[in-house]
Enzyme design. Structure first.
Site, short mmCIF file in Angstrom:
data_model
loop_
_atom_site.label_atom_id
_atom_site.label_comp_id
_atom_site.label_asym_id
_atom_site.label_seq_id
_atom_site.Cartn_x
_atom_site.Cartn_y
_atom_site.Cartn_z
CE1 TYR A 162 -3.63 -4.74 -6.73
CE2 TYR A 162 -4.09 -6.89 -5.74
CZ TYR A 162 -3.88 -5.63 -5.43
OH TYR A 162 -3.84 -5.00 -4.20
CG HIS A 163 -6.92 -9.60 -13.46
ND1 HIS A 163 -6.13 -10.20 -14.29
CD2 HIS A 163 -7.29 -10.18 -12.48
CE1 HIS A 163 -5.84 -11.37 -13.80
NE2 HIS A 163 -6.38 -11.18 -12.61
#
Length: 197
Positions: free
Chosen positions: A134-135
């Site tokens: 989730y980056h």
């Protein structure tokens, strides 16, 4: 908070700089269709992260409507080289716990388990257990042919800038938080400069 300790390593000795981030925490967990499942017995977890994946995803519009959902296509582990590098990283983590300083304190390996050894076994395990960190970045890449220009302005639209990790032309090594803060600070400077013209 997680992690408690972070290390950057090379998946292969011939690399010029680290391509793997290891994150250690004094507890264990697993992922299921229901989400994160904590392990309730004493354990530690080391997560290996591939910092420069070869696989690339896509972000597309499903229609011209502003209310239509965005289509996210992620190609996680679509490249064999990514699997090879993650396998090397996991084998390195295993070797840490086999060293004399820790070996006497290790009761066993919960995940993936000591029965996972061959390249094929590691690939199968990684394909079922790897998750997105989730980056995300790069969906509005900055550059000569990118969505935004060098002042973070969206090409073709007046008074609109993109100020987050999506303007990064490529993934960075490590978490995106510090770099995104820097982008925000630079954008503030640019906005102030433009307001004085």
């Amino acid at each position: 908070p997680y992690p408690h300790s972070v290390a950057f390593i090379k998946s292969s000795p011939e690399l010029e700089s680290p391509d793997i981030q290891l994150m250690l925490g004094p507890f264990a967990f697993a992922f299921s269709p229901e989400g994160v499942v904590p392990y309730k017995l004493p354990a530690v977890t080391v997560v290996a992260t591939l910092n420069y994946p070869n696989a690339r995803g896509r972000l597309k519009l499903s229609s011209a409507s502003v209310n239509a959902p965005t289509i996210i296509e992620h190609e996680l582990l679509a490249e064999e080289e990514d699997i090879r590098r993650l396998t090397n990283a996991c084998r390195f983590v295993r070797s840490i716990f086999e060293r004399p300083a820790l070996a006497n304190d290790v009761i066993g390996e919960r995940l993936p388990g000591s029965n996972i050894n061959s390249d094929v076994e590691w690939a199968d395990y990684l394909r079922t257990s790897t998750f997105l960190g989730y980056h995300p970045c790069g969906t509005c890449a900055m550059g000569p042919n990118g969505v935004v220009d060098e002042r973070l302005r969206v090409r073709g639209i007046e008074r609109l800038r993109v100020v987050d990790a999506s303007i990064m032309p490529m993934p960075i090594s490590g978490n995106t938080n510090a770099a995104t803060i820097m982008i925000g600070e630079r954008a503030a400077d640019l906005i102030i400069e433009d307001s004085k013209r």
